[in-house]
Design an enzyme around this catalytic site. Structure first.
Site, PDB file in Angstrom:
ATOM      1  N   PHE A   1       5.491  -5.450 -20.293  1.00 54.93           N
ATOM      2  CA  PHE A   1       6.207  -4.191 -20.565  1.00 54.93           C
ATOM      3  C   PHE A   1       7.179  -3.625 -19.823  1.00 54.93           C
ATOM      4  O   PHE A   1       8.363  -3.434 -20.014  1.00 54.93           O
ATOM      5  CB  PHE A   1       4.997  -3.082 -20.921  1.00 54.93           C
ATOM      6  CG  PHE A   1       5.805  -1.847 -21.310  1.00 54.93           C
ATOM      7  CD1 PHE A   1       6.718  -1.903 -21.923  1.00 54.93           C
ATOM      8  CD2 PHE A   1       5.453  -0.592 -20.694  1.00 54.93           C
ATOM      9  CE1 PHE A   1       7.241  -0.569 -22.422  1.00 54.93           C
ATOM     10  CE2 PHE A   1       5.897   0.705 -20.977  1.00 54.93           C
ATOM     11  CZ  PHE A   1       6.727   0.864 -21.869  1.00 54.93           C
TER      12      PHE A   1
ATOM     13  N   GLY B   1     -15.634  -3.861 -16.580  1.00 56.23           N
ATOM     14  CA  GLY B   1     -16.697  -4.579 -17.511  1.00 56.23           C
ATOM     15  C   GLY B   1     -16.642  -6.123 -16.865  1.00 56.23           C
ATOM     16  O   GLY B   1     -17.652  -6.722 -16.672  1.00 56.23           O
TER      17      GLY B   1
ATOM     18  N   TYR C   1       0.116   9.840 -18.250  1.00 57.83           N
ATOM     19  CA  TYR C   1      -0.081   9.066 -16.866  1.00 57.83           C
ATOM     20  C   TYR C   1      -1.143   9.686 -15.879  1.00 57.83           C
ATOM     21  O   TYR C   1      -1.939   9.018 -15.723  1.00 57.83           O
ATOM     22  CB  TYR C   1       1.371   8.978 -16.215  1.00 57.83           C
ATOM     23  CG  TYR C   1       1.259   8.139 -15.155  1.00 57.83           C
ATOM     24  CD1 TYR C   1       1.274   6.889 -15.072  1.00 57.83           C
ATOM     25  CD2 TYR C   1       1.442   8.610 -13.925  1.00 57.83           C
ATOM     26  CE1 TYR C   1       1.397   6.117 -14.024  1.00 57.83           C
ATOM     27  CE2 TYR C   1       1.531   7.863 -12.742  1.00 57.83           C
ATOM     28  CZ  TYR C   1       1.492   6.683 -12.580  1.00 57.83           C
ATOM     29  OH  TYR C   1       1.861   5.842 -11.469  1.00 57.83           O
TER      30      TYR C   1
ATOM     31  N   TYR D   1     -18.755   3.620 -12.889  1.00 57.00           N
ATOM     32  CA  TYR D   1     -19.245   2.024 -12.907  1.00 57.00           C
ATOM     33  C   TYR D   1     -19.975   1.816 -11.525  1.00 57.00           C
ATOM     34  O   TYR D   1     -20.719   1.095 -11.600  1.00 57.00           O
ATOM     35  CB  TYR D   1     -18.187   1.244 -13.259  1.00 57.00           C
ATOM     36  CG  TYR D   1     -17.965   0.969 -14.572  1.00 57.00           C
ATOM     37  CD1 TYR D   1     -17.490   1.805 -15.625  1.00 57.00           C
ATOM     38  CD2 TYR D   1     -18.422  -0.239 -15.051  1.00 57.00           C
ATOM     39  CE1 TYR D   1     -17.262   1.609 -17.049  1.00 57.00           C
ATOM     40  CE2 TYR D   1     -18.401  -0.764 -16.698  1.00 57.00           C
ATOM     41  CZ  TYR D   1     -17.772   0.434 -17.356  1.00 57.00           C
ATOM     42  OH  TYR D   1     -17.799  -0.076 -18.518  1.00 57.00           O
TER      43      TYR D   1
ATOM     44  N   THR E   1       6.552   4.554  -3.919  1.00 59.92           N
ATOM     45  CA  THR E   1       6.884   3.656  -3.295  1.00 59.92           C
ATOM     46  C   THR E   1       7.886   2.902  -3.557  1.00 59.92           C
ATOM     47  O   THR E   1       8.309   2.837  -4.982  1.00 59.92           O
ATOM     48  CB  THR E   1       5.608   2.628  -3.233  1.00 59.92           C
ATOM     49  OG1 THR E   1       4.328   3.372  -2.587  1.00 59.92           O
ATOM     50  CG2 THR E   1       5.615   1.395  -2.404  1.00 59.92           C
TER      51      THR E   1
HETATM   52  P1  NAD Z   1       5.701  -1.566 -12.565  1.00 58.76           P
HETATM   53  O1  NAD Z   1       5.982  -0.984 -13.989  1.00 58.76           O
HETATM   54  O2  NAD Z   1       6.750  -2.402 -11.724  1.00 58.76           O
HETATM   55  O3  NAD Z   1       4.449  -2.553 -12.587  1.00 58.76           O
HETATM   56  C1  NAD Z   1       3.502  -2.316 -13.736  1.00 58.76           C
HETATM   57  C2  NAD Z   1       3.021  -3.551 -14.416  1.00 58.76           C
HETATM   58  O4  NAD Z   1       2.006  -3.449 -15.202  1.00 58.76           O
HETATM   59  C3  NAD Z   1       4.229  -4.057 -15.213  1.00 58.76           C
HETATM   60  O5  NAD Z   1       4.292  -5.612 -14.564  1.00 58.76           O
HETATM   61  C4  NAD Z   1       3.818  -4.165 -16.561  1.00 58.76           C
HETATM   62  O6  NAD Z   1       4.413  -4.940 -17.466  1.00 58.76           O
HETATM   63  C5  NAD Z   1       2.463  -4.215 -16.343  1.00 58.76           C
HETATM   64  N1  NAD Z   1       1.781  -3.641 -17.499  1.00 58.76           N
HETATM   65  C6  NAD Z   1       1.846  -2.339 -18.140  1.00 58.76           C
HETATM   66  N2  NAD Z   1       0.870  -2.179 -19.004  1.00 58.76           N
HETATM   67  C7  NAD Z   1       0.023  -3.247 -18.949  1.00 58.76           C
HETATM   68  C8  NAD Z   1      -1.152  -3.440 -19.869  1.00 58.76           C
HETATM   69  N3  NAD Z   1      -1.429  -2.813 -20.880  1.00 58.76           N
HETATM   70  N4  NAD Z   1      -1.652  -4.920 -19.774  1.00 58.76           N
HETATM   71  C9  NAD Z   1      -0.980  -5.760 -18.694  1.00 58.76           C
HETATM   72  N5  NAD Z   1       0.126  -5.485 -17.914  1.00 58.76           N
HETATM   73  C10 NAD Z   1       0.500  -4.212 -18.109  1.00 58.76           C
HETATM   74  O7  NAD Z   1       5.229  -0.562 -11.624  1.00 58.76           O
HETATM   75  P2  NAD Z   1       4.749  -0.489 -10.058  1.00 58.76           P
HETATM   76  O8  NAD Z   1       5.572   0.280  -9.287  1.00 58.76           O
HETATM   77  O9  NAD Z   1       4.707  -2.095  -9.508  1.00 58.76           O
HETATM   78  O10 NAD Z   1       3.260   0.221 -10.249  1.00 58.76           O
HETATM   79  C11 NAD Z   1       2.009  -0.564 -10.217  1.00 58.76           C
HETATM   80  C12 NAD Z   1       0.932   0.335 -10.099  1.00 58.76           C
HETATM   81  O11 NAD Z   1       0.948   1.110  -9.160  1.00 58.76           O
HETATM   82  C13 NAD Z   1       0.743   1.140 -11.295  1.00 58.76           C
HETATM   83  O12 NAD Z   1      -0.574   0.974 -12.003  1.00 58.76           O
HETATM   84  C14 NAD Z   1       1.406   2.412 -10.907  1.00 58.76           C
HETATM   85  O13 NAD Z   1       0.825   3.436 -11.663  1.00 58.76           O
HETATM   86  C15 NAD Z   1       0.662   2.320  -9.489  1.00 58.76           C
HETATM   87  N6  NAD Z   1       1.496   3.454  -8.664  1.00 58.76           N
HETATM   88  C16 NAD Z   1       2.844   2.959  -8.427  1.00 58.76           C
HETATM   89  C17 NAD Z   1       3.692   3.707  -7.792  1.00 58.76           C
HETATM   90  C18 NAD Z   1       4.862   3.625  -7.148  1.00 58.76           C
HETATM   91  O14 NAD Z   1       5.344   4.507  -6.641  1.00 58.76           O
HETATM   92  N7  NAD Z   1       5.380   2.444  -7.295  1.00 58.76           N
HETATM   93  C19 NAD Z   1       3.012   5.264  -7.402  1.00 58.76           C
HETATM   94  C20 NAD Z   1       1.593   5.519  -7.716  1.00 58.76           C
HETATM   95  C21 NAD Z   1       0.946   4.639  -8.445  1.00 58.76           C
END
Ligand code: NAD
Ligand code: UDP
Length: 313
Positions: A35, A101, A144, A158, A174
């Site tokens: 996505f 799970g 979110y 869990y 980040t």
């Molecule tokens: P990103 O959008 O680059 O990466 C998220 C990835 O998850 C993408 O590759 C996307 O295709 C995949 N994805 C989304 N929905 C999915 C689904 N239903 N099934 C399988 N894949 C799915 O974002 P990121 O910055 O790399 O963030 C990674 C994680 O860290 C996320 O969970 C985000 O909430 C968390 N996070 C990131 C930050 C930040 O600042 N980068 C801050 C807080 C939390």
């Protein structure tokens, strides 16, 4: 050693995590529905004997045999997670149930990528893990924020009901190479705008603050938390406590890029948090972790990446 599963492994953080795990000799299964993730982020790993890619959506169950799971699947940029809010909620809830799970059956340890967004628009500053937050449950960010809060609850439940080993990392903003240039988050927007000579879009008056952590620091903290043999730690903040307003960030980006781009003020999105800064005492105490890369150094590394990306277009 059993394989490690990284959900969201083709995304910004996930792809760097896959690299680190491969470097450390692990067998890595990367799952992504693409996505917001990109094949380019993991192209260099395709064909590696210890790397496997599965196109899969975690909203549907998955059967693999693994020893550890890093659950990063979820869009992170407000633009991306608000594109299809119901899907975002499903990813953090139904997806989390599927991940837990799977962990229960495999007896795998799970690290959940939670977020500073669980604190909402915080009334306690800096934010400590025992602060319950100030979240609008029906606002545009709730798909979110609330999704991630339920995911944390699922991890705790869990763990208590089924003995699944869970770790919760609360990630603060980040940044770094491989953030999609169209991702919509502030650092990628500002750098790309600066390099193209376009105006830097500041939302609101630019006085709102965020704390920005460079990707390498974040992943070090994430790995230490996963490795910690203590099942009762609860959530741990990982972020860089250096706090900057968006005006200060824009100035820093202009300095690092040498750009003369003007500032373009745009409306502030609804429920945009006013301040964000992690208290990282818990991470220091439990993990012996603190960030090492300051904003200027991190921005320089990120600018180098985007310069190359733009030159290749
Ligand atoms: P990103 O959008 O680059 O990466 C998220 C990835 O998850 C993408 O590759 C996307 O295709 C995949 N994805 C989304 N929905 C999915 C689904 N239903 N099934 C399988 N894949 C799915 O974002 P990121 O910055 O790399 O963030 C990674 C994680 O860290 C996320 O969970 C985000 O909430 C968390 N996070 C990131 C930050 C930040 O600042 N980068 C801050 C807080 C939390
Ligand atoms: N922001 C901005 N200009 C942009 C993108 C974002 O001023 O082009 C602001 C946004 O309103 C927020 C801050 O930068 O106050 C951080 O936004 P981001 O989307 O990076 O992350 P989050 O709001 O989830 O912390």
């Amino acid at each position: 050693m059993q394989p490690v599963l990284v959900t969201g492994g083709a995304g910004f953080l996930g792809s760097h995590l896959c690299d680190r795990l491969i470097e450390r000799g692990h067998e890595v299964i990367c799952v992504d529905n693409f996505f917001t993730g990109r094949k380019a982020n993991i192209a260099h790993l395709i064909g590696h004997p210890r790397f496997e890619l599965i196109r899969h959506d975690i909203v549907h169950s998955l059967t693999v045999e693994v020893g550890r799971i890093f659950n990063l699947a979820c869009p992170a940029s407000p633009v991306a997670y608000q594109f299809n809010p119901i899907k975002t909620i499903k990813t953090s809830t139904v997806g989390m149930v599927n991940v837990l799970g799977l962990a229960k059956r495999c007896r795998a340890r799970v690290l959940q990528a939670s977020t500073s967004e669980v604190y909402g628009d915080p009334q306690v500053h800096p934010q400590t893990e025992d602060y319950w937050g100030h979240v609008n449950p029906i606002g545009p960010r709730s798909c979110y924020d609330e999704g991630k809060r339920i995911a944390e609850s699922l991890c705790m439940n869990y763990s208590q009901a089924h003995g699944v080993e869970t770790r919760i990392i609360r990630i603060f903003n980040t940044y770094g190479p491989r953030m999609d240039q169209n991702d919509g988050r502030v650092i990628s927007n500002f750098i790309v705008q600066a390099l193209k000579g376009e105006p830097l879009t500041i939302y609101g008056d630019g006085k709102q603050t965020r704390s920005f952590c460079f990707v390498d620091d974040l992943l070090e903290g994430m790995q230490r938390l996963m490795d910690l043999d203590d099942n009762d730690t609860g959530p741990v903040n990982v972020g860089n406590p250096g706090e900057y307003s968006m005006l200060e960030l824009a100035q820093a980006v202009l300095e690092v890029t040498g750009s003369k781009s003007p500032i373009d003020y745009r409306p502030l999105p609804k429920d945009d948090p006013t301040r964000r800064c992690p208290d990282i005492s818990k991470a220091k105490r439990l993990l012996g972790w603190e960030p090492r890369i300051d904003l200027k150094t991190g921005l320089e590394k990120t600018v180098t990446y985007y310069r190359k990306q733009l030159a290749e277009e």
